[in-house]
Design an enzyme around this catalytic site. Structure first.
Site, PDB file in Angstrom:
ATOM      1  N   LYS A 225      39.011  41.370  38.913  1.00 37.73           N
ATOM      2  CA  LYS A 225      39.721  40.543  39.902  1.00 37.73           C
ATOM      3  C   LYS A 225      39.618  41.077  41.321  1.00 37.73           C
ATOM      4  O   LYS A 225      39.426  42.247  41.568  1.00 37.73           O
ATOM      5  CB  LYS A 225      41.173  40.315  39.464  1.00 37.73           C
ATOM      6  CG  LYS A 225      41.225  39.178  38.417  1.00 37.73           C
ATOM      7  CD  LYS A 225      42.601  38.750  38.014  1.00 37.73           C
ATOM      8  CE  LYS A 225      42.468  37.635  36.956  1.00 37.73           C
ATOM      9  NZ  LYS A 225      43.717  37.367  36.274  1.00 37.73           N
ATOM     10  N   ARG A 260      43.172  41.031  28.571  1.00 38.44           N
ATOM     11  CA  ARG A 260      42.213  39.919  28.650  1.00 38.44           C
ATOM     12  C   ARG A 260      41.078  40.361  29.568  1.00 38.44           C
ATOM     13  O   ARG A 260      41.254  40.471  30.779  1.00 38.44           O
ATOM     14  CB  ARG A 260      42.930  38.684  29.208  1.00 38.44           C
ATOM     15  CG  ARG A 260      42.052  37.436  29.283  1.00 38.44           C
ATOM     16  CD  ARG A 260      42.830  36.272  29.891  1.00 38.44           C
ATOM     17  NE  ARG A 260      42.015  35.074  29.959  1.00 38.44           N
ATOM     18  CZ  ARG A 260      41.138  34.824  30.925  1.00 38.44           C
ATOM     19  NH1 ARG A 260      40.948  35.695  31.900  1.00 38.44           N
ATOM     20  NH2 ARG A 260      40.432  33.714  30.906  1.00 38.44           N
TER      21      ARG A 260
HETATM   22  N1  HH2 Z   1      43.214  35.006  34.464  1.00 38.63           N
HETATM   23  C1  HH2 Z   1      42.260  34.053  34.536  1.00 38.63           C
HETATM   24  C2  HH2 Z   1      42.263  32.990  33.634  1.00 38.63           C
HETATM   25  N2  HH2 Z   1      43.183  32.903  32.652  1.00 38.63           N
HETATM   26  N3  HH2 Z   1      45.076  33.784  31.553  1.00 38.63           N
HETATM   27  C3  HH2 Z   1      46.043  34.707  31.460  1.00 38.63           C
HETATM   28  N4  HH2 Z   1      46.959  34.625  30.496  1.00 38.63           N
HETATM   29  N5  HH2 Z   1      46.108  35.759  32.329  1.00 38.63           N
HETATM   30  C4  HH2 Z   1      45.201  35.915  33.344  1.00 38.63           C
HETATM   31  O1  HH2 Z   1      45.329  36.886  34.132  1.00 38.63           O
HETATM   32  C5  HH2 Z   1      44.160  34.932  33.473  1.00 38.63           C
HETATM   33  C6  HH2 Z   1      44.133  33.855  32.545  1.00 38.63           C
HETATM   34  C7  HH2 Z   1      41.213  34.119  35.592  1.00 38.63           C
HETATM   35  O2  HH2 Z   1      40.097  34.817  35.157  1.00 38.63           O
HETATM   36  P1  HH2 Z   1      38.739  34.165  34.586  1.00 38.63           P
HETATM   37  O3  HH2 Z   1      38.973  33.407  33.348  1.00 38.63           O
HETATM   38  O4  HH2 Z   1      37.762  35.269  34.465  1.00 38.63           O
HETATM   39  O5  HH2 Z   1      38.232  33.245  35.762  1.00 38.63           O
HETATM   40  P2  HH2 Z   1      38.279  31.673  36.027  1.00 38.63           P
HETATM   41  O6  HH2 Z   1      39.708  31.248  36.115  1.00 38.63           O
HETATM   42  O7  HH2 Z   1      37.541  31.525  37.339  1.00 38.63           O
HETATM   43  O8  HH2 Z   1      37.577  30.997  34.881  1.00 38.63           O
END
Ligand code: HH2
Length: 281
Positions: A225, A260
């Site tokens: 992040k 995660r």
């Molecule tokens: N962060 C992201 C997405 N989903 N869910 C939970 N529970 N906690 C988090 O911190 C979280 C989440 C964002 O990360 P990522 O899936 O890598 O990116 P994107 O939203 O661009 O798909």
């Protein structure tokens, strides 16, 4: 025991676990477009399982800052073929979670083989999702976010970020309980990067133990992040592995139960060593 009951039993154990991220999206911030084809997505999920992931979190919507919501139909089109192909391949105690705030998407995912719901809106986008959790018995992640993905990084502000996140999570767990969700189904998450300044993320990471003391398993999502990139002047999210691993160790130390992450093996190794040290206290 059903798959959902086995997952709930696993979540009760104090030993932390890794949730591997599978973004079936064209535009996720660090891996957008990499796993859009079903075969590649399934192969990546199985690689994460081999590396030690116990949950695979599948999402068809990026929630990065500035992103627009993805229609339910499109989320379903992206994730269902992957869940259907992956579920029968998962041997033993490995579970699928669906990353969505829409009850219709979550319901279809559960029917296709998912056992858990990950809702970054904590039931505020589509309150029906809480009823679905109650009815299905599936664990549900309730995450803190200030604002919506579209606008959340425009001017986030807190007087006392830890107290405000704590109060929000208490309120959302109560809303879930009122909808019929059982205590053992609830997982809470401070929502690192969701409507937070750099110092807010750092404060939350310094006080995770206040959240773990609420009595629900805590999930932490720091993987690659931006707050770490900003601190390190590193603009490529893929070069944020070492700092992500550092946050995993600090999270284990404060009682976080689910991590995660995109990079499963190094985070699983950090988790295991940090846990072995913690067990000696
Ligand atoms: N962060 C992201 C997405 N989903 N869910 C939970 N529970 N906690 C988090 O911190 C979280 C989440 C964002 O990360 P990522 O899936 O890598 O990116 P994107 O939203 O661009 O798909």
């Amino acid at each position: 025991m059903s798959k959902i009951e086995r997952l709930i039993a696993r979540l009760k154990e104090p030993r932390p676990l890794i949730m591997g991220i599978l973004n079936v999206t064209p535009d996720s911030f660090s891996d957008g477009g990499e796993f859009l084809e079903v075969e590649r997505a399934v192969a990546h999920a199985l690689r994460m399982v081999e590396e030690g992931a116990e949950i695979i979190d599948i999402g068809g919507e990026s929630t990065r800052p500035g992103s627009d919501p993805v229609p339910e139909e499109e989320q379903l089109r992206r994730i269902l073929p992957v869940i259907r192909a992956l579920a029968p391949e998962l041997k033993g105690e490995v579970f699928i979670s669906v990353d969505t705030s829409r009850s219709r998407v979550a319901r279809a995912a559960l029917e296709a083989g998912a056992s858990m719901i990950n809702d970054v809106f904590a039931g505020r986008d589509d309150p029906e999702i809480l009823k679905l959790a109650a009815e299905s018995g599936a664990p549900i992640v309730l995450m803190h976010m200030q604002g919506t993905p579209k606008t959340m990084q425009e001017s986030p502000f807190y007087h006392d970020v830890v107290a405000e996140v704590e109060a929000f999570l208490k309120e959302r767990t109560e809303a879930a309980r009122r909808a019929g969700v059982r205590e053992k189904q609830i997982v809470i998450d401070p929502g690192i990067g969701f409507g937070k300044r750099r110092e807010d993320n750092l404060k939350l990471l310094a006080h995770l133990d206040r959240l773990t003391r609420l009595g629900y398993p805590v999930l932490l999502g720091t993987s690659r992040k931006r707050f770490m990139g900003a601190l390190l002047e590193e603009s490529d999210p893929k070069r944020l592995l070492a700092p992500t691993v550092a946050t995993t160790a600090l999270g284990v130390w404060q009682g976080v139960r689910i991590f995660r992450v995109h990079d499963v093996r190094p985070n699983r190794q950090a988790l295991q060593v940090a846990w072995a040290i913690l067990e000696q206290r």
